[in-house]
Design an enzyme around this catalytic site. Structure first.
Site, PDB file in Angstrom:
ATOM      1  N   HIS A 284       8.216   4.080  -4.535  1.00 18.61           N
ATOM      2  CA  HIS A 284       9.102   4.877  -3.473  1.00 18.61           C
ATOM      3  C   HIS A 284      10.395   5.564  -3.710  1.00 18.61           C
ATOM      4  O   HIS A 284      11.298   5.619  -3.093  1.00 18.61           O
ATOM      5  CB  HIS A 284       9.396   3.575  -2.492  1.00 18.61           C
ATOM      6  CG  HIS A 284       8.515   2.892  -1.668  1.00 18.61           C
ATOM      7  ND1 HIS A 284       7.919   3.331  -0.625  1.00 18.61           N
ATOM      8  CD2 HIS A 284       7.567   1.856  -2.248  1.00 18.61           C
ATOM      9  CE1 HIS A 284       6.948   2.591  -0.284  1.00 18.61           C
ATOM     10  NE2 HIS A 284       6.899   1.552  -1.308  1.00 18.61           N
ATOM     11  N   ASP A 347       8.525  -2.851  -4.178  1.00 16.78           N
ATOM     12  CA  ASP A 347       7.186  -3.233  -3.774  1.00 16.78           C
ATOM     13  C   ASP A 347       6.330  -1.825  -4.137  1.00 16.78           C
ATOM     14  O   ASP A 347       6.540  -0.948  -4.241  1.00 16.78           O
ATOM     15  CB  ASP A 347       7.257  -3.155  -2.068  1.00 16.78           C
ATOM     16  CG  ASP A 347       8.130  -2.020  -1.756  1.00 16.78           C
ATOM     17  OD1 ASP A 347       8.920  -1.718  -2.171  1.00 16.78           O
ATOM     18  OD2 ASP A 347       7.498  -1.901  -0.565  1.00 16.78           O
ATOM     19  N   GLU A 348       4.949  -2.002  -3.784  1.00 21.46           N
ATOM     20  CA  GLU A 348       3.847  -1.015  -3.851  1.00 21.46           C
ATOM     21  C   GLU A 348       4.238   0.068  -5.099  1.00 21.46           C
ATOM     22  O   GLU A 348       4.275   1.266  -4.850  1.00 21.46           O
ATOM     23  CB  GLU A 348       4.218  -0.212  -2.541  1.00 21.46           C
ATOM     24  CG  GLU A 348       3.571  -1.103  -1.355  1.00 21.46           C
ATOM     25  CD  GLU A 348       3.702  -0.481   0.097  1.00 21.46           C
ATOM     26  OE1 GLU A 348       2.965  -0.684   0.839  1.00 21.46           O
ATOM     27  OE2 GLU A 348       4.708   0.274   0.157  1.00 21.46           O
ATOM     28  N   ALA A 349       4.566  -0.679  -6.081  1.00 23.65           N
ATOM     29  CA  ALA A 349       4.762   0.480  -7.417  1.00 23.65           C
ATOM     30  C   ALA A 349       3.401   0.491  -7.838  1.00 23.65           C
ATOM     31  O   ALA A 349       3.193   0.347  -9.187  1.00 23.65           O
ATOM     32  CB  ALA A 349       5.920  -0.330  -8.424  1.00 23.65           C
TER      33      ALA A 349
END
Length: 542
Positions: A284, A347-349
């Site tokens: 992100h 998150d969401e790496a």
């Protein structure tokens, strides 16, 4: 099961009956009332009945109704202790009461009326006791924060018109009895995503006021993402100047200067809300990568991003400059933030290998500690090595796989605290129904009952109840552009999340909650809050 609540409706009915008798007696002195006059008298009598002590959100821990109500009049004063903080709480209260009542309500250190008093109550750092009787209302707490939370209860015990900025001619009565109240959890949060769409200082302040009404005490600000960087960093100025100059859909974006961020922090503190800043990493991060080519492994800056996909960006874990960047950002942000926490995302790496993710988190968490803050990370942090004292924010679904839940529960058993934000329960950006114009659906449709009807203490299998530090309701802004958008998605779900964080588990009951929630609608109308009129809630008809 709910404690000490059953007698309040009867008290209201008895009082209403007495008022009706009085109204009928008045008619008896003259001509017999016409049918419209009788109906008007009955409506007036009902309108005069004070709000029952248990008609509050979040539900108080203990309610003991009884005795005559107190009536605020032109002669009422607000008595405060000789303490600057207590005087500030008193000034906040009079700032609410004066415009709508038209009364002077002076702050004083003697006399009766409404009293705000610090004393040992045994109700903890945020608890309070409210006692109301014909001679006055006394709020007692161990701390100014407790008094402030008691003031929010007092607001809800007055007619909704108290929230208006114009004088309303009516009886300002507070039902007789005693409330003793304290929070279930110390962390009761809401997150506002200012990265996907930017929201200015006044918009954030408005949301803070709305959070405070429901005793929320943590505002998590999501300050960076692929679509925009929203906080000035002197040592890396292009982050805000370039990385902050867009948003989802290609708008102009924006960012907070350090002075503006301090203003938000100070305003939140005046409402006993702690700001938790988040810099999401290592994923992100496209706004940062676009601003500085050297943060990319190939040394090439990508274009700025205005879409809504996730998982495609990553800081370069192997470069030393990455950790210089992290140290500078954390150092400057920590210096601006008096609160305890700094959120590092995580998150969401999806574009970071697992080995690199672990390496990155192992290097970044000590940086946060070096600058005096406690780490919070999204629950993927539990796949690395959470630092001692770190908090993991769980955002999975009821249906998230057992392995992922077990990983989080195992970390909790090993001492990592949990903040619960299950996306299919309290992500406020999820659509209510398929016809909701705003919001997303990836976690499902989340109506009001679903958002409320779960127990944080028993939610995550294998996680000790003692590991749960609290509840947070995130609001992501891919589809939100205005304060009206924020409010429509937050209300009426936000008060339910606040109740899950504040109220004892024994008070948790949808059938009684929906009635208390419905009673909030006139208050939202008075405050100008746009909300979703869920068919699951028995809203007032007029």
């Amino acid at each position: 099961m709910r404690r000490n609540h059953s007698s309040t409706p009867r008290t209201g009915r008895v009082l209403g009956s007495l008022l009706l008798v009085a109204a009928a007696g008045a008619f008896a002195l003259g001509a017999a009332p016409t049918a419209p006059e009788a109906r008007a008298a009955a409506a007036g009598a009902r309108a005069q009945a004070p709000v029952p002590l248990d008609r509050v959100v979040p539900a108080p821990a203990s309610v003991t109704p009884g005795g005559a109500p107190y009536r605020i009049t032109r002669g009422t004063a607000v008595r405060v202790d000789d303490s600057a903080e207590v005087r500030r709480v008193g000034a906040y209260l009079t700032g609410i009461l004066r415009p709508s009542t038209g009364y002077p309500l002076p702050l004083t250190d003697h006399g009766g009326g409404i009293r705000l008093h610090l004393a040992k109550t045994g109700l903890g750092a945020e608890g309070y006791r409210l006692h109301s009787g014909p001679d006055g209302v006394t709020l007692t707490a161990d701390t100014p924060a407790g008094l402030f939370h008691g003031v929010q209860t007092l607001r809800q015990l007055l007619p909704a018109a108290v929230e208006r900025k114009t004088v309303s001619r009516q009886s300002w009565r507070i039902a007789g009895g005693t409330i003793e109240d304290r929070p279930r959890y110390a962390y009761r949060g809401a997150m506002l995503d200012v990265s996907r769409h930017f929201f200015g200082v006044d918009q954030v302040k408005r949301y803070i006021d709305e959070l405070a009404l429901y005793k929320v005490n943590e505002l998590h600000l999501h300050l960076s993402d692929d679509q925009g960087w929203r906080i000035a960093v002197d040592s890396w100025p292009r982050l805000s100047a370039y990385g902050g100059a867009t948003e989802v859909g290609g708008g102009k974006g924006g960012y907070y200067t350090k002075a503006q961020y301090r203003q938000i922090v100070s305003y939140a503190a005046s409402r006993y809300v702690e700001v938790v800043p988040e810099i999401d990493m290592p994923g992100h991060t496209n706004a940062a990568l676009a601003s500085y080519a050297e943060l990319n492994c190939d040394g090439v800056a990508p274009p700025r991003y205005t879409g809504t996909s996730v998982g495609f960006s990553s800081l370069c874990v192997s470069k030393d400059v990455t950790y210089t960047f992290v140290d500078d950002v954390v150092r400057e942000l920590a210096a601006l933030t008096p609160g305890r926490y700094l959120h590092i995302g995580g998150d969401e790496a999806h574009s970071t290998s697992h080995a690199d993710y672990v390496t990155f988190m192992d290097r970044v968490q000590p940086v946060v500690a070096k600058y005096g803050k406690t780490v919070i990370g999204w629950h993927q942090l539990t796949g690395a090595h959470p630092a001692k004292g770190a908090l993991a924010q769980y955002w999975g679904l009821d249906g998230t796989g057992a392995a992922e839940k077990d990983q989080v529960a195992r970390a909790a058993r090993n001492g990592t605290g949990l903040i619960l934000s299950p996306a299919d329960r309290v992500y406020l950006d999820m659509k209510y129904t398929k016809d909701t114009k705003l919001g997303l659906t990836w976690a499902g449709l989340v109506e009001v009952r679903r958002s409320y009807d779960w127990d944080p203490g028993a939610y995550l299998p294998g996680a000790p109840a003692s590991a749960v530090r609290g509840v947070e309701a995130p609001l992501w802004s891919e589809t939100l552009k205005t304060s009206a958008d924020i409010e429509y998605m937050a209300f009426p779900r936000l008060p339910g999340a606040a109740e899950l964080g504040w109220s004892p588990a024994a008070t948790h009951d949808w059938d009684t909650y929906k009635v208390r929630l419905a009673a909030q609608a006139p208050r939202w109308d008075a405050l100008g809050i746009r909300y979703y009129k869920s068919p699951q809630v028995p809203w007032p008809t007029s």
